[in-house]
Each structure stands twice: as structure tokens, then as C-alpha cells.
Design a protein around this motif. Structure first.
Motif, PDB file in Angstrom:
ATOM      1  N   ALA A 345       6.415  -3.975  17.627  1.00  0.00           N
ATOM      2  CA  ALA A 345       7.325  -4.494  16.711  1.00  0.00           C
ATOM      3  C   ALA A 345       7.242  -5.666  16.043  1.00  0.00           C
ATOM      4  CB  ALA A 345       8.601  -4.642  17.718  1.00  0.00           C
ATOM      5  N   THR A 346       7.692  -5.713  14.740  1.00  0.00           N
ATOM      6  CA  THR A 346       7.759  -6.884  14.080  1.00  0.00           C
ATOM      7  C   THR A 346       9.323  -7.693  14.184  1.00  0.00           C
ATOM      8  OG1 THR A 346       8.729  -5.829  12.234  1.00  0.00           O
ATOM      9  CG2 THR A 346       6.359  -5.708  11.962  1.00  0.00           C
ATOM     10  N   HIS A 347       9.461  -8.637  13.447  1.00  0.00           N
ATOM     11  CA  HIS A 347      10.884  -9.149  13.489  1.00  0.00           C
ATOM     12  C   HIS A 347      12.022  -8.191  13.641  1.00  0.00           C
ATOM     13  CE1 HIS A 347      14.590 -11.332  12.629  1.00  0.00           C
ATOM     14  NE2 HIS A 347      14.155 -12.384  12.762  1.00  0.00           N
ATOM     15  N   SER A 348      11.962  -7.196  13.088  1.00  0.00           N
ATOM     16  CA  SER A 348      13.028  -6.388  12.619  1.00  0.00           C
ATOM     17  C   SER A 348      12.758  -4.845  12.396  1.00  0.00           C
ATOM     18  CB  SER A 348      14.059  -6.759  11.427  1.00  0.00           C
ATOM     19  OG  SER A 348      14.456  -7.923  11.958  1.00  0.00           O
ATOM     20  N   ALA A 349      11.580  -4.411  12.834  1.00  0.00           N
ATOM     21  CA  ALA A 349      11.366  -2.812  12.827  1.00  0.00           C
ATOM     22  C   ALA A 349      10.123  -2.462  13.886  1.00  0.00           C
ATOM     23  CB  ALA A 349      10.319  -2.734  11.381  1.00  0.00           C
ATOM     24  N   PHE A 350      10.072  -1.403  14.146  1.00  0.00           N
ATOM     25  CA  PHE A 350       9.259  -0.745  15.284  1.00  0.00           C
ATOM     26  C   PHE A 350       8.456   0.353  14.304  1.00  0.00           C
ATOM     27  CE2 PHE A 350      12.870  -1.907  17.557  1.00  0.00           C
ATOM     28  CZ  PHE A 350      12.476  -2.568  18.701  1.00  0.00           C
ATOM     29  N   GLY A 368       8.226  -3.538   7.713  1.00  0.00           N
ATOM     30  CA  GLY A 368       7.244  -2.527   8.141  1.00  0.00           C
ATOM     31  C   GLY A 368       7.926  -1.243   8.752  1.00  0.00           C
ATOM     32  N   GLY A 369       9.467  -1.310   8.600  1.00  0.00           N
ATOM     33  CA  GLY A 369      10.130  -0.028   8.834  1.00  0.00           C
ATOM     34  C   GLY A 369       9.881   1.161   8.134  1.00  0.00           C
ATOM     35  N   ASP A 370       9.298   0.791   7.010  1.00  0.00           N
ATOM     36  CA  ASP A 370       8.809   1.975   6.317  1.00  0.00           C
ATOM     37  C   ASP A 370       7.407   2.070   5.750  1.00  0.00           C
ATOM     38  OD1 ASP A 370       8.600   3.864   4.114  1.00  0.00           O
ATOM     39  OD2 ASP A 370       9.474   2.755   2.411  1.00  0.00           O
ATOM     40  N   SER A 371       6.815   3.100   6.351  1.00  0.00           N
ATOM     41  CA  SER A 371       5.148   3.206   6.373  1.00  0.00           C
ATOM     42  C   SER A 371       4.715   4.239   5.370  1.00  0.00           C
ATOM     43  CB  SER A 371       4.525   3.542   7.667  1.00  0.00           C
ATOM     44  OG  SER A 371       5.257   4.703   8.179  1.00  0.00           O
ATOM     45  N   SER A 372       5.593   4.492   4.321  1.00  0.00           N
ATOM     46  CA  SER A 372       5.453   5.868   3.564  1.00  0.00           C
ATOM     47  C   SER A 372       4.060   5.544   2.646  1.00  0.00           C
ATOM     48  CB  SER A 372       6.672   6.058   2.603  1.00  0.00           C
ATOM     49  OG  SER A 372       7.133   4.950   1.938  1.00  0.00           O
ATOM     50  N   THR A 373       3.746   4.315   2.281  1.00  0.00           N
ATOM     51  CA  THR A 373       2.901   4.096   1.430  1.00  0.00           C
ATOM     52  C   THR A 373       1.393   4.493   2.114  1.00  0.00           C
ATOM     53  OG1 THR A 373       2.461   1.579   2.001  1.00  0.00           O
ATOM     54  CG2 THR A 373       3.830   2.323   0.014  1.00  0.00           C
ATOM     55  N   VAL A 374       1.360   4.363   3.495  1.00  0.00           N
ATOM     56  CA  VAL A 374      -0.059   4.702   4.226  1.00  0.00           C
ATOM     57  C   VAL A 374       0.426   5.775   5.156  1.00  0.00           C
ATOM     58  CG1 VAL A 374      -0.782   2.402   4.009  1.00  0.00           C
ATOM     59  CG2 VAL A 374       0.649   2.945   5.964  1.00  0.00           C
ATOM     60  N   GLN A 375       1.512   6.438   5.073  1.00  0.00           N
ATOM     61  CA  GLN A 375       1.715   7.575   6.019  1.00  0.00           C
ATOM     62  C   GLN A 375       0.551   8.736   6.065  1.00  0.00           C
ATOM     63  OE1 GLN A 375       4.343   7.063   8.126  1.00  0.00           O
ATOM     64  NE2 GLN A 375       3.239   8.506   9.510  1.00  0.00           N
ATOM     65  N   ASP A 376       0.094   9.114   5.088  1.00  0.00           N
ATOM     66  CA  ASP A 376      -0.888  10.165   5.076  1.00  0.00           C
ATOM     67  C   ASP A 376      -2.172   9.756   5.760  1.00  0.00           C
ATOM     68  OD1 ASP A 376      -1.514   8.442   2.796  1.00  0.00           O
ATOM     69  OD2 ASP A 376      -2.093  10.187   1.609  1.00  0.00           O
ATOM     70  N   ARG A 377      -2.591   8.340   5.866  1.00  0.00           N
ATOM     71  CA  ARG A 377      -3.720   8.023   6.558  1.00  0.00           C
ATOM     72  C   ARG A 377      -3.439   7.423   7.635  1.00  0.00           C
ATOM     73  NH1 ARG A 377      -5.295   3.327   2.418  1.00  0.00           N
ATOM     74  NH2 ARG A 377      -3.385   3.331   2.001  1.00  0.00           N
ATOM     75  N   LEU A 378      -2.487   7.363   8.223  1.00  0.00           N
ATOM     76  CA  LEU A 378      -2.125   6.864   9.614  1.00  0.00           C
ATOM     77  C   LEU A 378      -2.348   8.133  10.654  1.00  0.00           C
ATOM     78  CD1 LEU A 378       1.166   4.709   9.322  1.00  0.00           C
ATOM     79  CD2 LEU A 378      -1.197   3.978   9.932  1.00  0.00           C
ATOM     80  N   LYS A 379      -3.450   8.528  10.990  1.00  0.00           N
ATOM     81  CA  LYS A 379      -3.990   9.420  11.810  1.00  0.00           C
ATOM     82  C   LYS A 379      -5.106   8.940  12.659  1.00  0.00           C
ATOM     83  CE  LYS A 379      -3.557  12.873   8.200  1.00  0.00           C
ATOM     84  NZ  LYS A 379      -3.984  13.652   7.266  1.00  0.00           N
ATOM     85  N   ASP A 380      -5.193   9.300  13.738  1.00  0.00           N
ATOM     86  CA  ASP A 380      -5.985   8.812  14.979  1.00  0.00           C
ATOM     87  C   ASP A 380      -5.975   7.426  15.133  1.00  0.00           C
ATOM     88  OD1 ASP A 380      -8.255   8.951  16.964  1.00  0.00           O
ATOM     89  OD2 ASP A 380      -9.701   8.885  15.314  1.00  0.00           O
ATOM     90  N   VAL A 381      -4.667   6.825  15.308  1.00  0.00           N
ATOM     91  CA  VAL A 381      -4.287   5.314  15.101  1.00  0.00           C
ATOM     92  C   VAL A 381      -4.570   5.039  17.008  1.00  0.00           C
ATOM     93  CG1 VAL A 381      -2.466   3.725  15.317  1.00  0.00           C
ATOM     94  CG2 VAL A 381      -2.721   5.373  13.426  1.00  0.00           C
ATOM     95  N   GLN A 382      -5.618   3.903  17.201  1.00  0.00           N
ATOM     96  CA  GLN A 382      -5.934   3.564  18.403  1.00  0.00           C
ATOM     97  C   GLN A 382      -4.842   2.351  18.828  1.00  0.00           C
ATOM     98  OE1 GLN A 382      -8.367   5.448  19.902  1.00  0.00           O
ATOM     99  NE2 GLN A 382      -8.101   6.478  18.212  1.00  0.00           N
ATOM    100  N   GLN A 383      -4.422   1.742  17.881  1.00  0.00           N
ATOM    101  CA  GLN A 383      -3.731   0.395  18.135  1.00  0.00           C
ATOM    102  C   GLN A 383      -3.081  -0.205  17.181  1.00  0.00           C
ATOM    103  OE1 GLN A 383      -6.245  -3.104  19.163  1.00  0.00           O
ATOM    104  NE2 GLN A 383      -4.489  -4.336  19.070  1.00  0.00           N
ATOM    105  N   ILE A 384      -1.958  -0.800  17.220  1.00  0.00           N
ATOM    106  CA  ILE A 384      -0.887  -1.408  16.334  1.00  0.00           C
ATOM    107  C   ILE A 384      -0.776  -2.698  16.876  1.00  0.00           C
ATOM    108  CG2 ILE A 384       1.151  -1.450  15.057  1.00  0.00           C
ATOM    109  CD1 ILE A 384       1.072   1.482  15.247  1.00  0.00           C
ATOM    110  N   GLN A 385      -0.932  -3.839  15.723  1.00  0.00           N
ATOM    111  CA  GLN A 385      -0.221  -5.072  16.149  1.00  0.00           C
ATOM    112  C   GLN A 385       0.606  -5.582  14.916  1.00  0.00           C
ATOM    113  OE1 GLN A 385       0.678  -7.446  17.941  1.00  0.00           O
ATOM    114  NE2 GLN A 385      -1.210  -7.652  19.128  1.00  0.00           N
ATOM    115  N   ALA A 386       1.499  -6.545  15.098  1.00  0.00           N
ATOM    116  CA  ALA A 386       2.417  -7.029  14.118  1.00  0.00           C
ATOM    117  C   ALA A 386       2.707  -8.452  13.916  1.00  0.00           C
ATOM    118  CB  ALA A 386       3.807  -6.422  14.763  1.00  0.00           C
ATOM    119  N   THR A 387       2.693  -8.903  12.789  1.00  0.00           N
ATOM    120  CA  THR A 387       3.480 -10.272  12.434  1.00  0.00           C
ATOM    121  C   THR A 387       4.867 -10.182  12.400  1.00  0.00           C
ATOM    122  OG1 THR A 387       3.258  -9.810  10.211  1.00  0.00           O
ATOM    123  CG2 THR A 387       1.139 -10.710  11.217  1.00  0.00           C
ATOM    124  N   TRP A 388       5.460 -11.144  11.833  1.00  0.00           N
ATOM    125  CA  TRP A 388       6.942 -11.190  11.624  1.00  0.00           C
ATOM    126  C   TRP A 388       7.381 -10.023  10.795  1.00  0.00           C
ATOM    127  CZ3 TRP A 388       7.062 -17.131  10.265  1.00  0.00           C
ATOM    128  CH2 TRP A 388       7.481 -17.757  11.410  1.00  0.00           C
TER     129      TRP A 388
END
Length: 452
Positions: A345-350, A368-388
Motif C-alpha cells: 500500500a501507498t498512502h491511499s492505494a493498494f 498508484g491506484g492506476d497501473s494501466s501504463t505498466v499493466q501489460d508488463r506486470l508479469k512474474d512479479v516477485q515483490q512490491i514496495q511503496a512510497t507515499w
């Protein structure tokens, strides 16, 4: 003729060893690790190349007098919202950087930061647990004082209200097992299960009202203004600002067999042994889960944005509550929230990682609630981290994708080409820190650079 080769760590600690030319790199590395008293790493030459462990020293082009670096795989980074970081290197040394007034300069404590096991931060100060269980704290402001113990093992300084000065409890801070932090206070669990607190009284720096309950403490969680401790019998003790989650009296009778606690900035959520959830704190910030209570069954894990919760159920589905604008409403993507393994989670998104390595996002679009610009490349994701306001995802090949507010790290910019063989990502409020395979550390967000 024997070779004399020096091996150095990132901290500067160095050892010189004699070796026969036909000794294998692997054997020599093992001897160096033993001499330096560190775990496994990789030997790197002066050009940055990693030595082949199957080769012999002479065939590796080494000569007597050469110096190699032992690059440790363990680089643990802790950041806080003030924009400063502390990194535990593989040999237990700790380095700091960022805003000096927020702990980015270890200052007088730096000479003591050896054999560090854990580091924690309030908004403007750090606390580190050393291998012998003692605690070193630093940060906040330069207008504070330093106190050195008779044996020289501990020094503390910083603004009292921000947790940077633990002088008044220093004699109690021995054999510390865990530290947690609110905005301006620390709570430390000792090996006997008791708790020591210091910092802002308003933010939980005084646990006097519940000190008699704080025995056999297993875990502590913190909101912005309060602490919640899970006791050995599964009950919970809370302290801090009462109307901002420090008072759990309304649900105390339900807090039995508690397994885990998570917190937004102003509310707590406890998972019970049977998978149900109990919440308290500011109702609109996640303290009131009554609208989804009938769905909160078989809960395995809970994640929190600043003002909302997201719970992963045993069937991989997700239930959300709290402030809608902070991700408390996932209805638009509910049909996609299946086989969820992890949520960040960021400040206001998951952002949720599914079993197939794909990602689902919701909440505030520009955070960060909208990932459409990278959605087609978000494959085989191992870990996610977040700033504000941004997310960073490590893919299976060690590369990284970012999205969200560019000012908070959503655009890696000049760092992107360097984000290869990434092992771990950590963050502060506005900056990401990536640990690369060779042990170096790369940051981006407000600015980017290679730290070590």
C-alpha cells in the motif's frame, strides 16, 4: 611462491591472507569469510568483476598485493518518512544517509554502530539493536545532548519528543529483541517479555498506565499515535492517544487468541485464531469494520494504507474497509481479486500480487491506484514496495517497474537502466532504495544515485 591478498568489506574492515597460487577461489573466499567473521558473499576484483569460484587464484589473474572486495548478499535497508535511510551491511556495520536533521547522519553514534541486528525509525529518529542486545538511538535535531555509558557501548541523542533521546531508560535497554515506532516514540520488547518505551508521551512514549499488563509480550504494532501489544495469552494491551487507537476498551472482551495486528495511521485491526477480525480506533480510518464484518472470515493477512485496510482471505479473495479514497473501496476490481498472495500500500492505494505473478491495483489513481501504463508488463512479479505515492515491483528477471506519482518514485528516470539483478526494495516517504545483486544500493525518487 605464496600470494598475499587482502579482502575488504564495504565497512572498511580488511584482512590479508596468504594463499597458494593453485588454491581455488571458493576455498580462499571461505577462509576470508571466516577471518572477517561474516556470512557468504562474492569476491569482486578492482574492476567490479565477480571472481569465478571454480577457478584457481593464479588463473584468475590475481597477484600478491591485490585487494578484493567481499560483496555481501545481506544489505537490509530501513527508511522513514523524513527522507533518511539506514542500511545494515552484510557484516553488521550500519551506514546512514539522507537528511541529517532526520537521522541521515549517525553523527556521534556512528562509531558504535557495529554488529547491528535491527534498525527502526520514528518520523525523525532511528533506533538500532546491536548484537549484544543493547540499543543505540540517533536523529532528530542537533540541539540535543549525547550520553555515553561507562563502557562506551551506547550513545543516544536527538529531540526527546521524537524518540531520539533514550537516556532516561538507557539502563533498562538491555537484551532488546524487537523495536517498534509510532510517529514520535519507540517501544522495545526485552528478552523477558517486558516493554520499555520512550519519546513523545502523546505518541505512546509512556506506557505507565498498562505497564503491569506488559509481561510476556510477543509482538508490538504501532499506529501513528499508539501502540498495541500482543501478550503471551493472546490478549492485547494498548497505550498512546486514546481517541486515536490508543484505547481498545470497547473491544477488549473480543481480543482473545490474537495472532496478528495491523494498523492504519489511526486504527488497528487484529486477526484472531479463528480467522475473524476485531478493529478499533477512528471509525472512518479503518476502526469500524461493521459493514464488512460478515465477510471477514478465514482472514490470513491484512495490509493497511494510511486510512484503509485490505484483508486477504483463505480463498485468495480480498475484503477492504476504511476511507474509500484511500483504497477502502475495491468494488471496481473485486472480480479480479482472486488468488491474491500479497498486498502492498501507498498512502491511499493498494497493489495486490496474484498467484500467477500479475498485479491488481485500486484506490487513489495518482498515488498508484492506476497501473494501466505498466499493466501489460506486470508479469512474474516477485515483490512490491511503496512510497507515499508510488509502487515499485521486482520482476522474476530482477528488473523493476514503477508507477504512481513521479515525484514519489513512480518514475525511476535515470535509475531505470541500472535496475538489474535487484534483490530487494525498501522505501521512505518519497524515495525507493534497491539492493542490487553485488550488494550496491541504488536510490530514486527525489533524486537517484548509487550509495554503496
Amino acid at each position: 611462491m605464496s600470494l598475499v591478498i587482502s579482502v575488504t568489506l564495504l565497512s572498511g574492515k580488511t584482512v590479508s591472507l596468504e594463499a597458494e597460487p593453485d588454491e581455488s577461489v571458493e576455498t580462499f573466499k571461505s577462509r576470508a569469510q571466516e577471518a572477517l567473521a561474516v556470512g557468504r558473499g562474492r569476491l569482486v576484483d578492482s574492476t567490479g568483476g565477480v571472481l569465478d569460484e571454480a577457478a584457481i587464484l593464479q588463473k584468475s589473474g590475481l597477484r600478491s598485493g591485490d585487494t578484493l572486495s567481499l560483496s555481501m548478499s545481506r544489505v537490509c535497508v530501513q527508511g522513514h518518512n523524513g527522507g533518511s535511510f539506514a542500511a545494515i551491511l552484510g557484516d553488521g556495520f550500519l551506514v546512514t544517509w539522507g537528511r541529517p536533521e532526520y537521522g541521515g547522519d549517525g553523527g556521534a553514534a556512528q562509531a558504535l554502530l557495529r554488529d547491528v541486528q535491527q534498525v527502526q525509525a520514528t518520523e525523525q529518529a532511528f533506533a538500532a539493536i546491536l548484537g549484544d542486545g543493547l540499543v543505540v538511538t540517533w536523529g532528530a535535531t542537533w540541539q540535543a545532548f549525547a550520553a555515553i555509558r561507562g563502557d562506551g557501548s551506547v550513545v543516544t541523542w536527538g529531540h526527546v519528543e521524537h524518540g531520539g533521546d533514550s537516556n532516561h531508560v538507557q539502563d533498562q535497554l538491555k537484551d532488546v529483541q524487537q523495536i517498534q515506532a509510532t510517529r514520535k516514540a519507540f517501544a522495545a520488547i526485552l528478552s523477558d517479555g517486558s516493554v520499555v518505551t520512550w519519546g513523545s508521551l502523546r505518541h505512546g512514549g509512556n506506557s505507565g498506565a498498562v505497564q503491569h499488563q506488559l509481561k510476556n509480550v510477543q509482538q508490538i504494532q504501532a499506529s501513528l499515535f499508539a501502540f498495541a501489544a500482543i501478550l503471551g495469552d493472546g490478549s492485547v494491551a494498548t497505550w498512546g492517544e486514546a481517541d486515536r487507537s490508543g484505547d481498545s476498551s470497547d473491544v477488549q472482551c473480543e481480543l482473545k487468541d490474537v495472532q496478528q495486528i495491523q494498523a492504519t495511521h489511526r486504527a488497528f485491526a487484529a486477526i484472531l485464531g479463528d480467522g475473524r477480525v476485531v478493529t478499533w480506533g477512528e471509525p472512518s480510518k479503518g476502526g469500524d469494520s461493521s459493514d464488512v464484518q460478515d465477510q471477514l472470515k478465514g482472514v490470513q493477512q491484512i495490509q493497511a494504507s494510511y486510512f484503509a485496510f485490505a484483508a486477504i482471505l483463505c480463498d485468495g479473495s480480498v475484503v477492504t474497509w476504511g476511507e474509500k479514497g484511500a483504497g477502502g473501496d475495491s468494488s471496481d476490481v473485486q472480480h479480479e481479486l482472486k488468488d491474491v498472495q500479497q498486498i502492498q500500500a501507498t498512502h491511499s492505494a493498494f497493489a495486490a500480487i496474484r498467484g500467477d505473478g500479475s498485479v491488481v491495483t485500486w484506490g487513489c489513481t495518482f498515488q498508484g491506484g492506476d497501473s494501466s501504463t505498466v499493466q501489460d508488463r506486470l508479469k512474474d512479479v516477485q515483490q512490491i514496495q511503496a512510497t507515499w505515492g508510488a509502487f515499485a515491483a521486482i520482476l522474476g528477471d530482477g528488473s523493476v517497474l514503477t508507477w504512481g506519482d513521479p515525484a514519489w518514485g513512480g518514475d525511476a528516470g535515470g535509475a531505470q537502466d541500472h535496475l538489474k539483478d535487484v534483490q530487494q526494495i525498501q522505501s521512505s516517504g518519497n524515495t525507493f532504495v534497491a539492493t542490487l545483486g553485488g550488494g550496491s544500493v541504488l536510490t530514486w525518487g527525489r533524486s537517484w544515485q548509487v550509495i554503496v
